[in-house]
Design a protein around this motif. Structure first.
Motif, short mmCIF file in Angstrom:
data_model
loop_
_atom_site.label_atom_id
_atom_site.label_comp_id
_atom_site.label_asym_id
_atom_site.label_seq_id
_atom_site.Cartn_x
_atom_site.Cartn_y
_atom_site.Cartn_z
N VAL A 1 0.85 -1.21 0.00
CA VAL A 1 0.00 0.00 0.00
C VAL A 1 0.88 1.25 0.00
CG1 VAL A 1 -1.64 1.34 1.40
CG2 VAL A 1 -1.97 -1.12 1.10
N LEU A 2 1.93 1.23 0.83
CA LEU A 2 2.84 2.38 0.91
C LEU A 2 3.56 2.60 -0.41
CD1 LEU A 2 4.29 4.59 2.52
CD2 LEU A 2 5.91 2.83 3.30
N GLU A 3 4.05 1.52 -1.04
CA GLU A 3 4.72 1.65 -2.33
C GLU A 3 3.80 2.31 -3.36
OE1 GLU A 3 8.23 -1.62 -2.99
OE2 GLU A 3 6.22 -2.13 -3.67
N GLN A 4 2.57 1.86 -3.41
CA GLN A 4 1.62 2.42 -4.38
C GLN A 4 1.32 3.89 -4.08
OE1 GLN A 4 -1.65 -0.33 -3.93
NE2 GLN A 4 -0.86 -1.74 -5.47
N PHE A 5 1.22 4.22 -2.80
CA PHE A 5 0.95 5.60 -2.43
C PHE A 5 2.14 6.50 -2.77
CE2 PHE A 5 0.40 9.08 0.70
CZ PHE A 5 -0.86 9.51 0.29
N ARG B 1 10.24 7.82 -5.36
CA ARG B 1 10.82 6.58 -5.89
C ARG B 1 11.35 5.72 -4.75
NH1 ARG B 1 14.92 10.04 -9.29
NH2 ARG B 1 14.71 11.09 -7.26
N ILE B 2 11.08 4.41 -4.88
CA ILE B 2 11.57 3.43 -3.91
C ILE B 2 12.76 2.70 -4.54
CG2 ILE B 2 10.97 1.45 -2.43
CD1 ILE B 2 9.24 3.94 -1.92
N PRO B 3 13.94 2.68 -3.94
CA PRO B 3 14.29 3.20 -2.61
C PRO B 3 14.98 4.57 -2.64
CG PRO B 3 16.02 1.76 -3.37
CD PRO B 3 15.00 1.82 -4.50
N LYS B 4 15.16 5.17 -3.81
CA LYS B 4 15.96 6.39 -3.90
C LYS B 4 15.43 7.50 -3.00
CE LYS B 4 18.19 9.47 -7.23
NZ LYS B 4 18.39 9.79 -8.66
N ASP B 5 14.11 7.68 -2.98
CA ASP B 5 13.51 8.73 -2.14
C ASP B 5 13.05 8.20 -0.79
OD1 ASP B 5 13.77 10.75 -4.16
OD2 ASP B 5 12.03 9.87 -5.18
N LEU B 6 12.69 6.93 -0.73
CA LEU B 6 12.22 6.34 0.52
C LEU B 6 12.58 4.86 0.57
CD1 LEU B 6 10.43 7.01 3.12
CD2 LEU B 6 8.60 5.80 1.90
N SER B 7 13.35 4.48 1.57
CA SER B 7 13.66 3.06 1.78
C SER B 7 12.57 2.43 2.66
CB SER B 7 15.02 2.90 2.47
OG SER B 7 16.07 3.23 1.59
N ILE B 8 12.24 1.17 2.37
CA ILE B 8 11.17 0.48 3.11
C ILE B 8 11.67 -0.88 3.61
CG2 ILE B 8 8.87 -0.56 2.94
CD1 ILE B 8 8.19 1.44 0.76
N SER C 1 7.63 -4.29 -7.19
CA SER C 1 8.80 -3.74 -7.88
C SER C 1 9.07 -2.34 -7.33
CB SER C 1 8.54 -3.67 -9.39
OG SER C 1 9.66 -3.16 -10.07
N PRO C 2 10.18 -2.18 -6.60
CA PRO C 2 11.20 -3.19 -6.31
C PRO C 2 10.73 -4.19 -5.24
CG PRO C 2 11.69 -1.16 -5.14
CD PRO C 2 10.49 -0.86 -6.00
N GLN C 3 11.41 -5.33 -5.20
CA GLN C 3 11.09 -6.31 -4.17
C GLN C 3 11.43 -5.75 -2.79
OE1 GLN C 3 13.19 -9.94 -5.22
NE2 GLN C 3 11.50 -10.61 -6.51
N PRO D 1 19.76 9.98 0.25
CA PRO D 1 20.40 10.75 -0.81
C PRO D 1 21.66 11.49 -0.38
CG PRO D 1 18.03 11.05 -0.85
CD PRO D 1 18.32 10.27 0.37
N GLU D 2 21.69 11.98 0.87
CA GLU D 2 22.84 12.80 1.28
C GLU D 2 24.04 11.98 1.68
OE1 GLU D 2 20.10 12.39 4.92
OE2 GLU D 2 19.93 12.68 2.74
N VAL D 3 23.88 10.63 1.80
CA VAL D 3 24.99 9.78 2.23
C VAL D 3 25.79 9.32 1.02
CG1 VAL D 3 25.61 7.63 3.37
CG2 VAL D 3 23.79 9.05 4.31
#
Length: 341
Positions: A257-261, A268-275, A288-290, A339-341
């Motif tokens: 649900v979070l990926e779709q939202f 973008r997952i994971p560039k903007d948000l890792s899950i 996608s992504p797994q 992104p900053e790392v």
């Protein structure tokens, strides 16, 4: 002709196995049923002959109690895997299992009470643990044999339960994100009344403190069901100037649900948000992504729950057992450094 166990069963309106268990004073038979069967035995002059009584194949039954839900519970592969484990172990030991659920706790209670009144179950497995649960309270109050999958919310020392160390699992999952360099990590989970989610959230908070990060209440979004209004709080969180760069999610369904939202928001997952999520279900592998996820071994939870239920049916004087099934983090494609790392 001599009175048989089947004669008693027919007169008492129960099965022959219930008569047999009454003769052996089995704790799985309710007091009222025992008294009714014993009255009939006295009236008919029945004398039990344990050597002559047939051993019935699949003569014992375990009730599997699912959470109340109109829809969500049937879509959760976690419960199906637990039931698969229970079923396989029960088959090996010649036990029947039957699934009990309903739209609410009252409907579930009604079904359980009917089974108890008719001596149709030798024990129960409750597939969830939540605060102030009327189903668990009834089973406990009536002294009925039951095993909980999850940590017992009340009377833990007297309750048989099978669980993961969900607090440790939540801590290790958050550690993984911290070690990737994330400092703003949020939590998305089901209601805190469900103990597994409360424990995972607690572990997440322990990890943040361990890494010198102060947990923020506004970084936690929790819902009772997928029908709840989660979009606005998620949107506020994920579009804020200091939005999180990672999120720990209490199960794979919510993670999808979070990926779709995130897709709707252009993240973008994971560039903007890792899950990181939990359960290692089919959902985690077909997205996608797994998803990076924590495998809590639901099949093993089911096997252990069935094993303990049967052990306590056959050995009623055993002390209440607590078993912890190990978990494992499965890294996949939904995580990367911020992104900053």
């Amino acid at each position: 002709m001599a009175v048989t166990i089947k004669d008693v069963a027919a007169a008492a309106g129960v099965s022959p196995s219930t008569v047999s268990r009454t003769c052996k004073d089995s704790p799985s038979i309710s007091r009222d049923t025992k008294e009714r069967v014993r009255r009939v035995m006295a009236q008919l002059g029945y004398e039990p002959n344990f050597e002559a009584e047939p051993v019935e194949a699949f003569s014992k039954t375990i009730g599997i109690i699912l959470p109340s839900s109109q829809r969500d519970v049937y879509e959760n592969a976690f419960h199906l895997e637990i039931i698969r484990g229970i079923g396989q172990f029960c088959n090996q030991r010649r036990y029947v299992n039957t699934v009990i659920t309903g739209q609410d706790d009252a409907e579930i209670l009604d079904a359980i009470q009917s089974m108890v009144a008719n001596a149709q179950a030798d024990g129960f497995i409750l597939l969830y643990s939540k605060k102030d649960c009327p189903v668990a309270a009834y089973l406990r109050g009536e002294g009925l044999l039951h095993v909980i999958v999850g940590k017992a919310a009340q009377s833990a020392n007297q309750t048989i339960y099978i669980d993961n160390d969900n607090a440790l699992a939540g801590e290790e999952a958050a550690d993984y994100l911290c070690e990737l360099g994330h400092r703003r990590i949020a939590y998305f989970g089901v209601s805190n009344a469900m103990l597994f989610s409360a424990e995972r959230r607690r572990g997440y908070q322990v990890s943040l403190l361990k890494h010198g990060i102060t947990p923020r209440e506004e970084d936690c979004v929790e819902v009772n069901t997928l029908n709840d209004a989660y979009e606005e709080p998620l949107k506020s969180l994920l579009t804020a100037p200091d939005r999180p760069t990672a999120m720990l999610v209490s199960d794979d369904i919510l993670a999808v649900v979070l990926e779709q939202f995130c897709g709707k928001l252009g993240l973008r997952i994971p560039k903007d948000l890792s899950i990181v999520s939990f359960n290692n279900s089919l959902f985690s592998r077909i997205t996608s992504p797994q998803l990076t996820t924590v495998d809590v071994n639901p099949y093993q939870l089911g096997m252990e729950a069935a094993s303990q239920t049967i052990n306590h049916i056959e050995n009623p004087n055993l002390l209440a057992t607590k078993i912890i099934v190990p978990h494992q983090l499965i890294p996949r494609e939904s995580c990367c450094p911020p992104p900053e790392v």
